[in-house]
Enzyme design. Structure first.
Site, PDB file in Angstrom:
ATOM      1  N   LYS A   1     -12.951 -25.904 -12.090  1.00  0.00           N
ATOM      2  CA  LYS A   1     -11.934 -24.934 -11.679  1.00  0.00           C
ATOM      3  C   LYS A   1     -11.335 -25.197 -10.297  1.00  0.00           C
ATOM      4  O   LYS A   1     -12.018 -25.614  -9.378  1.00  0.00           O
ATOM      5  CB  LYS A   1     -12.525 -23.507 -11.682  1.00  0.00           C
ATOM      6  CG  LYS A   1     -12.868 -22.971 -13.047  1.00  0.00           C
ATOM      7  CD  LYS A   1     -11.670 -22.751 -13.960  1.00  0.00           C
ATOM      8  CE  LYS A   1     -10.887 -21.507 -13.638  1.00  0.00           C
ATOM      9  NZ  LYS A   1     -11.628 -20.286 -13.946  1.00  0.00           N
TER      10      LYS A   1
ATOM     11  N   GLN B   1      -1.839  11.440  13.836  1.00  0.00           N
ATOM     12  CA  GLN B   1      -2.742  10.450  14.433  1.00  0.00           C
ATOM     13  C   GLN B   1      -3.067   9.324  13.437  1.00  0.00           C
ATOM     14  O   GLN B   1      -3.313   8.191  13.838  1.00  0.00           O
ATOM     15  CB  GLN B   1      -4.031  11.139  14.893  1.00  0.00           C
ATOM     16  CG  GLN B   1      -5.068  10.193  15.448  1.00  0.00           C
ATOM     17  CD  GLN B   1      -6.112  10.930  16.261  1.00  0.00           C
ATOM     18  OE1 GLN B   1      -5.846  11.318  17.399  1.00  0.00           O
ATOM     19  NE2 GLN B   1      -7.279  11.156  15.686  1.00  0.00           N
TER      20      GLN B   1
ATOM     21  N   ASN C   1       1.705  13.805  23.376  1.00  0.00           N
ATOM     22  CA  ASN C   1       2.599  13.772  22.203  1.00  0.00           C
ATOM     23  C   ASN C   1       3.766  12.803  22.385  1.00  0.00           C
ATOM     24  O   ASN C   1       4.127  12.075  21.462  1.00  0.00           O
ATOM     25  CB  ASN C   1       3.122  15.174  21.884  1.00  0.00           C
ATOM     26  CG  ASN C   1       1.991  16.111  21.483  1.00  0.00           C
ATOM     27  OD1 ASN C   1       0.856  15.661  21.290  1.00  0.00           O
ATOM     28  ND2 ASN C   1       2.293  17.389  21.370  1.00  0.00           N
TER      29      ASN C   1
ATOM     30  N   GLU D   1      -3.431 -15.027  -5.623  1.00  0.00           N
ATOM     31  CA  GLU D   1      -3.823 -13.791  -6.306  1.00  0.00           C
ATOM     32  C   GLU D   1      -4.013 -12.654  -5.306  1.00  0.00           C
ATOM     33  O   GLU D   1      -3.653 -11.503  -5.566  1.00  0.00           O
ATOM     34  CB  GLU D   1      -5.113 -14.024  -7.092  1.00  0.00           C
ATOM     35  CG  GLU D   1      -4.927 -14.999  -8.237  1.00  0.00           C
ATOM     36  CD  GLU D   1      -6.273 -15.467  -8.798  1.00  0.00           C
ATOM     37  OE1 GLU D   1      -6.580 -15.084  -9.918  1.00  0.00           O
ATOM     38  OE2 GLU D   1      -7.001 -16.195  -8.114  1.00  0.00           O
TER      39      GLU D   1
ATOM     40  N   LYS E   1      -1.192   5.447  12.607  1.00  0.00           N
ATOM     41  CA  LYS E   1      -1.394   4.123  13.208  1.00  0.00           C
ATOM     42  C   LYS E   1      -2.300   3.227  12.379  1.00  0.00           C
ATOM     43  O   LYS E   1      -2.006   2.053  12.177  1.00  0.00           O
ATOM     44  CB  LYS E   1      -1.925   4.293  14.634  1.00  0.00           C
ATOM     45  CG  LYS E   1      -0.821   4.817  15.568  1.00  0.00           C
ATOM     46  CD  LYS E   1      -1.319   5.255  16.905  1.00  0.00           C
ATOM     47  CE  LYS E   1      -2.018   6.588  16.876  1.00  0.00           C
ATOM     48  NZ  LYS E   1      -1.182   7.724  16.436  1.00  0.00           N
TER      49      LYS E   1
ATOM     50  N   ASN F   1      -9.080 -22.624  -8.310  1.00  0.00           N
ATOM     51  CA  ASN F   1      -8.468 -21.300  -8.462  1.00  0.00           C
ATOM     52  C   ASN F   1      -7.469 -20.989  -7.348  1.00  0.00           C
ATOM     53  O   ASN F   1      -7.704 -21.326  -6.192  1.00  0.00           O
ATOM     54  CB  ASN F   1      -9.561 -20.231  -8.483  1.00  0.00           C
ATOM     55  CG  ASN F   1     -10.438 -20.336  -9.715  1.00  0.00           C
ATOM     56  OD1 ASN F   1      -9.970 -20.751 -10.777  1.00  0.00           O
ATOM     57  ND2 ASN F   1     -11.696 -19.974  -9.579  1.00  0.00           N
TER      58      ASN F   1
ATOM     59  N   THR G   1      14.104 -16.581 -18.661  1.00  0.00           N
ATOM     60  CA  THR G   1      14.353 -15.138 -18.678  1.00  0.00           C
ATOM     61  C   THR G   1      13.309 -14.605 -19.651  1.00  0.00           C
ATOM     62  O   THR G   1      12.998 -15.278 -20.641  1.00  0.00           O
ATOM     63  CB  THR G   1      15.772 -14.785 -19.159  1.00  0.00           C
ATOM     64  OG1 THR G   1      15.950 -15.300 -20.487  1.00  0.00           O
ATOM     65  CG2 THR G   1      16.857 -15.370 -18.253  1.00  0.00           C
ATOM     66  N   HIS G   2      12.745 -13.465 -19.363  1.00  0.00           N
ATOM     67  CA  HIS G   2      11.634 -12.915 -20.173  1.00  0.00           C
ATOM     68  C   HIS G   2      10.450 -13.894 -20.229  1.00  0.00           C
ATOM     69  O   HIS G   2       9.684 -13.857 -21.179  1.00  0.00           O
ATOM     70  CB  HIS G   2      12.080 -12.591 -21.600  1.00  0.00           C
ATOM     71  CG  HIS G   2      13.392 -11.883 -21.680  1.00  0.00           C
ATOM     72  ND1 HIS G   2      13.492 -10.508 -21.726  1.00  0.00           N
ATOM     73  CD2 HIS G   2      14.665 -12.361 -21.698  1.00  0.00           C
ATOM     74  CE1 HIS G   2      14.775 -10.168 -21.785  1.00  0.00           C
ATOM     75  NE2 HIS G   2      15.501 -11.279 -21.758  1.00  0.00           N
TER      76      HIS G   2
ATOM     77  N   SER H   1      -9.795   8.633  17.840  1.00  0.00           N
ATOM     78  CA  SER H   1      -8.953   7.590  17.242  1.00  0.00           C
ATOM     79  C   SER H   1      -9.044   6.294  18.025  1.00  0.00           C
ATOM     80  O   SER H   1      -8.329   5.346  17.745  1.00  0.00           O
ATOM     81  CB  SER H   1      -7.492   8.069  17.206  1.00  0.00           C
ATOM     82  OG  SER H   1      -7.059   8.408  18.506  1.00  0.00           O
TER      83      SER H   1
ATOM     84  N   SER I   1     -15.083 -22.528  -8.612  1.00  0.00           N
ATOM     85  CA  SER I   1     -15.860 -21.507  -9.309  1.00  0.00           C
ATOM     86  C   SER I   1     -17.328 -21.845  -9.145  1.00  0.00           C
ATOM     87  O   SER I   1     -17.705 -23.014  -9.097  1.00  0.00           O
ATOM     88  CB  SER I   1     -15.477 -21.501 -10.788  1.00  0.00           C
ATOM     89  OG  SER I   1     -16.554 -21.015 -11.566  1.00  0.00           O
TER      90      SER I   1
ATOM     91  N   TYR J   1       4.741  18.205  16.732  1.00  0.00           N
ATOM     92  CA  TYR J   1       3.561  17.357  16.541  1.00  0.00           C
ATOM     93  C   TYR J   1       2.460  18.103  15.778  1.00  0.00           C
ATOM     94  O   TYR J   1       2.253  19.298  15.967  1.00  0.00           O
ATOM     95  CB  TYR J   1       3.014  16.905  17.908  1.00  0.00           C
ATOM     96  CG  TYR J   1       1.751  16.057  17.782  1.00  0.00           C
ATOM     97  CD1 TYR J   1       1.854  14.689  17.583  1.00  0.00           C
ATOM     98  CD2 TYR J   1       0.481  16.641  17.828  1.00  0.00           C
ATOM     99  CE1 TYR J   1       0.703  13.908  17.432  1.00  0.00           C
ATOM    100  CE2 TYR J   1      -0.664  15.869  17.681  1.00  0.00           C
ATOM    101  CZ  TYR J   1      -0.549  14.512  17.481  1.00  0.00           C
ATOM    102  OH  TYR J   1      -1.673  13.748  17.331  1.00  0.00           O
TER     103      TYR J   1
HETATM  104  N1  ARG Z   1      -4.497  10.561  19.617  1.00  0.00           N
HETATM  105  C1  ARG Z   1      -3.364  11.377  19.372  1.00  0.00           C
HETATM  106  C2  ARG Z   1      -2.489  10.753  18.279  1.00  0.00           C
HETATM  107  O1  ARG Z   1      -2.644   9.618  17.992  1.00  0.00           O
HETATM  108  C3  ARG Z   1      -2.553  11.551  20.610  1.00  0.00           C
HETATM  109  C4  ARG Z   1      -1.753  12.804  20.647  1.00  0.00           C
HETATM  110  C5  ARG Z   1      -2.649  13.980  20.743  1.00  0.00           C
HETATM  111  N2  ARG Z   1      -1.904  15.170  20.977  1.00  0.00           N
HETATM  112  C6  ARG Z   1      -2.452  16.355  20.803  1.00  0.00           C
HETATM  113  N3  ARG Z   1      -1.678  17.360  21.021  1.00  0.00           N
HETATM  114  N4  ARG Z   1      -3.671  16.509  20.402  1.00  0.00           N
HETATM  115  O2  ARG Z   1      -1.683  11.400  17.699  1.00  0.00           O
END
Ligand code: ARG
Length: 465
Positions: free
Chosen positions: A290, A329, A117, A297, A332, A292, A162-163, A30, A284, A324
């Protein structure tokens, strides 16, 4: 990278004889996402190490080495030389591994009484707290430009719909301030969320707490949290703070999208109420005439992306048993992306609002069409002739039908034509049939009259500082 070279690099690899497959590493890593939390991760580690030393769990010397090593890591991050390595999975192991390279053995003591965790969710709460502050700030900037433009147009009359059918004349200032109100509630929701999330999960360890005599109040305080979270199982697995942030963001983005939609309509040749500045228009490739409203949008479309990110996170969390699981993961990526998109949308709306030019004549002319002062006529009958409103509504309806038949607007009917429908009508009625008179008359609190709008502009100017 060959599997051979990865041998022994996994921090958790003690019990494994073979390396994970490359694909396993790819799905598991990650770092490309969570490297954005490097500062939060280091702040968490600093607080944790200080606390461990204070409690006598690690020595002062080890803490000093850790803190100095982390200084070095920060410097590397700042100058862009920090080596982010995918084989180390995530930001937590990247920072710790680099620390080990820099200071050796004491680095290995940092993870005492801690798990990834509680570490990851501590980082994530800190990051989201900062992102919420930034989102609130960007909305305040937009509010300020809306208030400024409203102040320039307290008495610019436009059709209220309205509408999307002409309803009654309103003032442009009133219309713009409606968005200021919406955005204020959005900011309040984000603020609420920031306060609710501001509790520390650190020290919950893997899920059950720890046998070490840690001081969770100390780490909570050091990181600016109000207090430690009271249940370690909840602390490591709860993501409602992110859900709340994304749902609040999704509502706020919906408001931006509505405003964007107004801009798309207003800048069309059919409405011709406004013109975007060159900086906020695109051309355009085939039609030279144009201009735009692409940014508007895109704000409209991106609002849905944020709503989708909220839904995706909810889907990821809804069937997770405590505590957990690795599904968490992926929270994020969704959250970072939603905040990035939101920042871009809020800044775009500010840019457009600041520089858009409004066409008062066209707005006024449009306001006068579509029998927009029919309600004023009915109100006149109630006030001057003491007619019950329902009857006045009926009489006015007949007058509108007559004008429609003649192909003219209400004020263009002659007094005689009007009196054929209601003999007690007098010349005085014409005084309420202009769009200015109509807008001016609506002085009830919250109404569209220029005096009320000017008051609101004044109050908002003070409030937003
Ligand atoms: N990269 C993990 C996450 O974002 C960190 C926690 C990992 N914990 C584990 N028990 N594998 O969640």
């Amino acid at each position: 990278m060959a599997s051979e070279s990865k041998k022994g690099q996994q921090m958790w690899g003690g019990r494994f004889a073979a390396q994970p497959s490359d694909i396993m590493q790819s799905i598991n890593a990650s770092i490309d996402v969570d490297r954005r939390m490097v500062r939060e991760d280091i702040a968490g580690s600093r607080a944790h190490a200080d606390m461990l030393a204070e409690q006598g769990i690690i020595s002062e010397e080890d803490n000093l080495a850790i803190q100095e090593g982390l200084d070095q890591v920060v410097a590397e991050v700042q100058e862009g030389s920090f080596p982010y390595r995918a084989e180390l999975e995530d930001i937590h192991m990247n920072v710790e591994a680099r620390l080990k390279e820099l200071i050796g053995e004491p680095a290995g003591r940092l993870h005492t009484a801690r798990s990834r965790n509680d570490q990851v969710v501590t980082d994530f709460r800190l990051w989201t707290r900062g992102a919420l502050t930034e989102a609130r700030r960007s909305l305040k900037v937009l509010q300020r430009s809306l208030v400024k433009r409203a102040g320039e147009h307290t008495d610019t009359v436009m059709p209220g719909f309205t509408h999307l059918q002409t309803a009654q004349p309103v003032t442009l200032g009133h219309h713009l301030l409606a968005y200021v109100e919406m955005i204020e509630r959005d900011r309040a929701r984000l603020d609420d969320c920031a306060r609710r999330l501001n509790e520390s999960p650190l020290g919950s360890a893997a899920l059950a707490g720890t046998g070490f005599t840690i001081d969770r109040d100390a780490t909570a305080e050091a990181l600016g949290f109000y207090r430690p979270m009271a249940n370690s199982l909840d602390a490591v697995s709860a993501r409602d703070f992110a859900l709340e942030a994304l749902s609040s963001l999704s509502i706020a983005a919906t408001h931006l999208s509505r405003l964007a939609e107004e801009i798309v309509l207003w800048t069309s040749a059919q409405f011709a109420f406004a013109k975007l500045s060159d900086a906020w228009s695109t051309g355009s490739s085939i039609m030279p005439q144009k201009r735009n409203p692409d940014a508007a949008e895109l704000v409209r479309a991106k609002a849905s992306l944020i709503t989708g990110q909220f839904a995706a996170l909810q889907g990821a969390v809804k069937a997770l048993p405590l505590a957990y699981a690795k599904d968490l993961q992926d929270d994020k990526q969704l959250t970072f992306s939603a905040f990035d998109t939101f920042g871009l949308c809020a800044a775009s709306m500010t840019g457009m609002i600041e520089t858009i030019t409004f066409n008062r004549e066209n707005m006024r002319a449009a306001a006068a069409k579509g029998f927009s002062t029919a309600t004023d006529l009915a109100d006149w009958l109630v006030r001057e002739l003491k007619m019950p409103f329902r009857d006045a509504h009926h009489v006015t309806g007949s007058l509108v039908a007559k004008a429609e038949e003649k192909g003219c607007d209400l004020p263009e009917l002659s007094l005689e034509e009007m009196q054929a429908v209601e003999p007690r009508l007098t010349n005085d009625v014409f005084s309420v049939l202009t769009v200015e008179a109509s807008a001016m008359s609506r002085q009830s609190y919250g109404g569209t009259s220029p005096v009320r709008v000017a008051e609101q502009v004044e109050q908002w100017t003070q409030r937003l500082g």
